[in-house]
Design a protein around this motif. Structure first.
Motif, PDB file in Angstrom:
ATOM      1  N   LEU A  54       0.834  -1.220   0.000  1.00  0.00           N
ATOM      2  CA  LEU A  54       0.000   0.000   0.000  1.00  0.00           C
ATOM      3  C   LEU A  54       0.860   1.257   0.000  1.00  0.00           C
ATOM      4  CD1 LEU A  54      -2.884  -0.937   2.456  1.00  0.00           C
ATOM      5  CD2 LEU A  54      -3.064  -0.505   0.008  1.00  0.00           C
ATOM      6  N   GLY A  55       1.909   1.252   0.809  1.00  0.00           N
ATOM      7  CA  GLY A  55       2.812   2.398   0.832  1.00  0.00           C
ATOM      8  C   GLY A  55       3.491   2.609  -0.504  1.00  0.00           C
ATOM      9  N   LEU A  56       3.813   1.519  -1.156  1.00  0.00           N
ATOM     10  CA  LEU A  56       4.440   1.597  -2.478  1.00  0.00           C
ATOM     11  C   LEU A  56       3.450   2.131  -3.511  1.00  0.00           C
ATOM     12  CD1 LEU A  56       7.054   0.934  -4.013  1.00  0.00           C
ATOM     13  CD2 LEU A  56       6.068  -1.307  -4.479  1.00  0.00           C
ATOM     14  N   LEU A  57       2.205   1.651  -3.460  1.00  0.00           N
ATOM     15  CA  LEU A  57       1.185   2.126  -4.402  1.00  0.00           C
ATOM     16  C   LEU A  57       0.919   3.622  -4.240  1.00  0.00           C
ATOM     17  CD1 LEU A  57      -1.340  -0.843  -4.315  1.00  0.00           C
ATOM     18  CD2 LEU A  57       0.193  -0.207  -6.181  1.00  0.00           C
ATOM     19  N   LYS A  58       1.057   4.092  -3.017  1.00  0.00           N
ATOM     20  CA  LYS A  58       0.850   5.523  -2.764  1.00  0.00           C
ATOM     21  C   LYS A  58       2.151   6.310  -2.923  1.00  0.00           C
ATOM     22  CE  LYS A  58      -3.154   4.803   0.130  1.00  0.00           C
ATOM     23  NZ  LYS A  58      -3.803   5.062   1.412  1.00  0.00           N
ATOM     24  N   ALA A  84      10.626  -4.213  -4.351  1.00  0.00           N
ATOM     25  CA  ALA A  84       9.457  -4.822  -3.705  1.00  0.00           C
ATOM     26  C   ALA A  84       8.970  -6.068  -4.423  1.00  0.00           C
ATOM     27  CB  ALA A  84       8.322  -3.809  -3.626  1.00  0.00           C
ATOM     28  N   ARG A  85       9.132  -6.123  -5.744  1.00  0.00           N
ATOM     29  CA  ARG A  85       8.487  -7.164  -6.540  1.00  0.00           C
ATOM     30  C   ARG A  85       9.433  -8.244  -7.044  1.00  0.00           C
ATOM     31  NH1 ARG A  85       6.746  -5.085 -12.060  1.00  0.00           N
ATOM     32  NH2 ARG A  85       8.946  -5.445 -12.318  1.00  0.00           N
ATOM     33  N   TYR A  88      10.664   5.623  -8.236  1.00  0.00           N
ATOM     34  CA  TYR A  88       9.521   4.731  -8.035  1.00  0.00           C
ATOM     35  C   TYR A  88       9.742   3.382  -8.704  1.00  0.00           C
ATOM     36  CZ  TYR A  88       4.770   2.933  -8.000  1.00  0.00           C
ATOM     37  OH  TYR A  88       3.670   2.144  -7.826  1.00  0.00           O
ATOM     38  N   SER A  89      10.272   3.371  -9.912  1.00  0.00           N
ATOM     39  CA  SER A  89      10.477   2.091 -10.606  1.00  0.00           C
ATOM     40  C   SER A  89      11.525   1.241  -9.888  1.00  0.00           C
ATOM     41  CB  SER A  89      10.865   2.317 -12.063  1.00  0.00           C
ATOM     42  OG  SER A  89      12.064   3.055 -12.141  1.00  0.00           O
ATOM     43  N   LEU A 122      12.018   5.525  -2.713  1.00  0.00           N
ATOM     44  CA  LEU A 122      10.823   6.367  -2.861  1.00  0.00           C
ATOM     45  C   LEU A 122      11.120   7.811  -2.480  1.00  0.00           C
ATOM     46  CD1 LEU A 122       7.954   4.068  -1.535  1.00  0.00           C
ATOM     47  CD2 LEU A 122       8.301   4.858  -3.882  1.00  0.00           C
ATOM     48  N   SER A 123      11.895   7.996  -1.414  1.00  0.00           N
ATOM     49  CA  SER A 123      12.216   9.370  -1.001  1.00  0.00           C
ATOM     50  C   SER A 123      13.124  10.064  -2.014  1.00  0.00           C
ATOM     51  CB  SER A 123      12.862   9.379   0.385  1.00  0.00           C
ATOM     52  OG  SER A 123      14.125   8.771   0.356  1.00  0.00           O
TER      53      SER A 123
END
Length: 172
Positions: free
Chosen positions: A37-41, A101-102, A94-95, A89-90
Motif C-alpha cells: 500500500l505504501g508503495l502504491l501511494k 518490492a516485486r 519509483y520504478s 521512494l524518497s
C-alpha cells in the motif's frame, strides 16, 4: 493419567505455540500489505510505513525465543529491503522501489518475505502435526479405559467374594 499428560503436552507443545505462529504469520502478511500500500501511494502514506514498522516489531518480539528455522534472518532481510524501498521512494525512484518490492533478486523484499512466510508456514505445519499427535495419544490412552474398568470390576468382585466367604463361614 496418560491421557491427561498427552492432552497437556498437545496443548503446551502444539496448541499454544501454534497460536503464536499463526499470529506471527498474520502479522507478516499484514505488514506485506502495508508495504505494498505504501508503495502504491508512492511513499506519501506515512500510516502504511508506521503500520509496517509496528507489525514487524511485533513479529520480531513473537519470534524472540522461538526456534523457527530461517524466520529471524528473513525478517531482518525483509526490513532491510523495505528500508531500501523507502530510500528509493524518497529519492523519487519509483520504478527502482517497485523492483525491490516485486522482483525475485536475493535480498529483495519479495524474496525475503517469501522466505519468512515459508518458514512460518512450515512451523505452523509442524506444530499442527505435534498437536494432532498429542491428541491422538490422549485418545488412544482413553481407549484402554473400558478394559481397565472391566479388570478392576472383576478384581473387586473377587475381593468381595474372598472377603465375604470367611464371614459367612463364621455363621455356620
Amino acid at each position: 493419567l496418560l491421557s491427561a499428560r498427552a492432552a497437556a503436552n498437545a496443548r503446551t507443545q502444539g496448541g499454544e505455540p501454534l497460536g503464536t505462529a499463526v499470529t506471527a504469520r498474520i502479522l507478516a502478511q499484514q505488514a506485506r500489505a502495508d508495504e505494498i500500500l505504501g508503495l502504491l501511494k508512492r511513499g506519501s502514506d506515512s500510516q502504511s510505513d508506521h503500520n509496517f514498522d509496528e507489525r514487524t516489531n511485533q513479529l520480531a518480539q513473537l519470534l524472540t525465543g522461538r526456534a523457527v528455522n530461517g524466520a529471524a534472518p528473513a525478517l531482518i532481510g525483509w526490513v532491510q529491503a523495505h528500508d531500501e524501498i523507502r530510500h528509493l521512494l524518497s529519492a523519487g525512484d519509483y520504478s527502482g522501489a517497485v523492483a525491490v518490492a516485486r522482483d525475485d533478486e536475493p535480498q529483495y523484499s519479495a524474496t525475503e518475505f517469501t522466505k519468512l512466510d515459508n518458514a512460518l508456514r512450515d512451523d505452523i505445519t509442524a506444530l499442527r502435526t505435534r498437536q494432532r499427535d498429542g491428541i491422538t495419544r490422549a485418545y488412544t490412552a482413553l481407549n484402554g479405559l473400558p478394559f481397565g474398568a472391566a479388570a478392576i470390576g472383576i478384581l473387586a468382585a473377587l475381593a468381595v467374594a474372598g472377603g465375604v466367604g470367611p464371614r459367612l463361614s463364621e455363621y455356620h
